[in-house]
Design a protein around this motif. Structure first.
Motif, mmCIF file in Angstrom:
data_model
loop_
_atom_site.group_PDB
_atom_site.id
_atom_site.type_symbol
_atom_site.label_atom_id
_atom_site.label_comp_id
_atom_site.label_asym_id
_atom_site.label_seq_id
_atom_site.Cartn_x
_atom_site.Cartn_y
_atom_site.Cartn_z
ATOM 1 N N TYR A 1 33.416 42.507 43.465
ATOM 2 C CA TYR A 1 34.033 41.176 43.531
ATOM 3 C C TYR A 1 34.633 40.886 44.910
ATOM 4 C CZ TYR A 1 32.973 40.674 38.687
ATOM 5 O OH TYR A 1 32.286 40.571 37.506
ATOM 6 N N ASN A 2 34.245 41.693 45.899
ATOM 7 C CA ASN A 2 34.617 41.474 47.294
ATOM 8 C C ASN A 2 36.123 41.338 47.476
ATOM 9 O OD1 ASN A 2 33.887 41.286 49.960
ATOM 10 N ND2 ASN A 2 33.736 39.058 49.919
ATOM 11 N N VAL A 3 36.883 42.207 46.814
ATOM 12 C CA VAL A 3 38.331 42.206 46.944
ATOM 13 C C VAL A 3 38.689 42.915 48.248
ATOM 14 C CG1 VAL A 3 40.496 43.016 45.936
ATOM 15 C CG2 VAL A 3 38.681 42.135 44.453
ATOM 16 N N GLN A 4 39.215 42.152 49.191
ATOM 17 C CA GLN A 4 39.556 42.678 50.511
ATOM 18 C C GLN A 4 41.027 43.069 50.612
ATOM 19 O OE1 GLN A 4 37.187 42.967 53.060
ATOM 20 N NE2 GLN A 4 35.727 42.408 51.488
ATOM 21 N N GLY A 5 41.880 42.371 49.874
ATOM 22 C CA GLY A 5 43.314 42.631 49.923
ATOM 23 C C GLY A 5 43.908 42.539 48.536
ATOM 24 N N VAL A 6 45.099 43.078 48.389
ATOM 25 C CA VAL A 6 45.781 43.033 47.099
ATOM 26 C C VAL A 6 47.152 42.405 47.277
ATOM 27 C CG1 VAL A 6 44.560 44.916 45.966
ATOM 28 C CG2 VAL A 6 46.505 45.455 47.432
ATOM 29 N N PRO A 7 47.655 41.696 46.268
ATOM 30 C CA PRO A 7 46.950 41.413 45.018
ATOM 31 C C PRO A 7 45.894 40.312 45.189
ATOM 32 C CG PRO A 7 49.072 40.297 45.026
ATOM 33 C CD PRO A 7 49.001 41.109 46.305
ATOM 34 N N THR A 8 44.835 40.422 44.433
ATOM 35 C CA THR A 8 43.842 39.358 44.331
ATOM 36 C C THR A 8 43.693 39.033 42.853
ATOM 37 O OG1 THR A 8 42.634 39.955 46.343
ATOM 38 C CG2 THR A 8 41.422 38.713 44.689
ATOM 39 N N LEU A 9 43.830 37.762 42.536
ATOM 40 C CA LEU A 9 43.680 37.298 41.156
ATOM 41 C C LEU A 9 42.350 36.582 41.022
ATOM 42 C CD1 LEU A 9 47.237 35.775 40.613
ATOM 43 C CD2 LEU A 9 46.392 37.959 39.749
ATOM 44 N N LEU A 10 41.611 36.914 39.956
ATOM 45 C CA LEU A 10 40.366 36.223 39.629
ATOM 46 C C LEU A 10 40.492 35.700 38.211
ATOM 47 C CD1 LEU A 10 39.432 38.103 42.005
ATOM 48 C CD2 LEU A 10 37.255 38.218 40.877
ATOM 49 N N LEU A 11 40.023 34.490 37.992
ATOM 50 C CA LEU A 11 40.034 33.904 36.653
ATOM 51 C C LEU A 11 38.594 33.729 36.191
ATOM 52 C CD1 LEU A 11 41.576 32.624 34.276
ATOM 53 C CD2 LEU A 11 41.416 30.438 35.477
ATOM 54 N N PHE A 12 38.326 34.266 35.013
ATOM 55 C CA PHE A 12 36.999 34.149 34.414
ATOM 56 C C PHE A 12 37.092 33.321 33.148
ATOM 57 C CE2 PHE A 12 36.817 38.018 36.888
ATOM 58 C CZ PHE A 12 35.552 37.992 37.447
ATOM 59 N N LYS A 13 36.097 32.463 32.954
ATOM 60 C CA LYS A 13 35.952 31.728 31.691
ATOM 61 C C LYS A 13 34.515 31.927 31.242
ATOM 62 C CE LYS A 13 39.604 28.384 32.424
ATOM 63 N NZ LYS A 13 40.012 27.005 32.567
ATOM 64 N N ASN A 14 34.367 32.484 30.047
ATOM 65 C CA ASN A 14 33.038 32.783 29.488
ATOM 66 C C ASN A 14 32.174 33.591 30.455
ATOM 67 O OD1 ASN A 14 33.508 31.380 27.011
ATOM 68 N ND2 ASN A 14 33.299 29.486 28.155
ATOM 69 N N GLY A 15 32.792 34.552 31.138
ATOM 70 C CA GLY A 15 32.051 35.449 32.009
ATOM 71 C C GLY A 15 31.810 34.926 33.410
ATOM 72 N N LYS A 16 32.194 33.675 33.677
ATOM 73 C CA LYS A 16 31.976 33.098 34.999
ATOM 74 C C LYS A 16 33.287 33.040 35.765
ATOM 75 C CE LYS A 16 28.105 30.058 33.860
ATOM 76 N NZ LYS A 16 28.083 30.080 32.397
#
Length: 96
Positions: free
Chosen positions: A61-76
Motif C-alpha cells: 500500500y506504499n506506506v512511506q511514513g507513519v501514521p498512515t490511515l487508509l479507508l476501505f469500503k467494500n475492498g476498495k
C-alpha cells in the motif's frame, strides 16, 4: 484469523492505521481512534497494522511514513492520509 483482504472486503467501512511502536504521532493517534470506535461502534472496523511486523503489507500500500490511515469500503481504497488527525475529522471522513 482473517486475512487482510477478508477484513477490508467487509460491507462496513474499514479504517486501517499503519503505525510503528516507536512513532510519537502514532501514540497520540491511538486514543483518538479508540474514541472514534466507541462513538461509531459496529458501524466501522478499525484495524492497526504495525509496519515493522508487516513490511510486505505496508509496501503493497506504499506506506512511506507513519501514521498512515487508509479507508476501505467494500475492498476498495477510498481515502488515505499520512499523519495524525483530530477525532472530528476522522468521524467526518468515516461518515461521508
Amino acid at each position: 484469523m482473517s486475512s487482510f483482504q477478508d477484513i477490508i472486503n467487509q460491507d462496513k467501512p474499514v479504517l486501517v492505521d499503519f503505525f510503528a511502536e516507536w512513532c510519537g504521532p502514532c501514540k497520540m493517534l491511538a486514543p483518538v481512534l479508540s474514541e472514534v470506535k466507541q462513538e461509531l461502534g459496529q458501524a466501522v472496523s478499525i484495524i492497526k497494522i504495525d509496519v515493522d511486523k508487516n513490511r510486505e503489507l505496508a509496501s503493497r500500500y506504499n506506506v512511506q511514513g507513519v501514521p498512515t490511515l487508509l479507508l476501505f469500503k467494500n475492498g476498495k481504497q477510498v481515502w488515505r492520509q499520512s499523519g495524525a488527525l483530530p477525532k472530528q475529522e476522522i468521524l467526518k471522513i468515516l461518515s461521508s
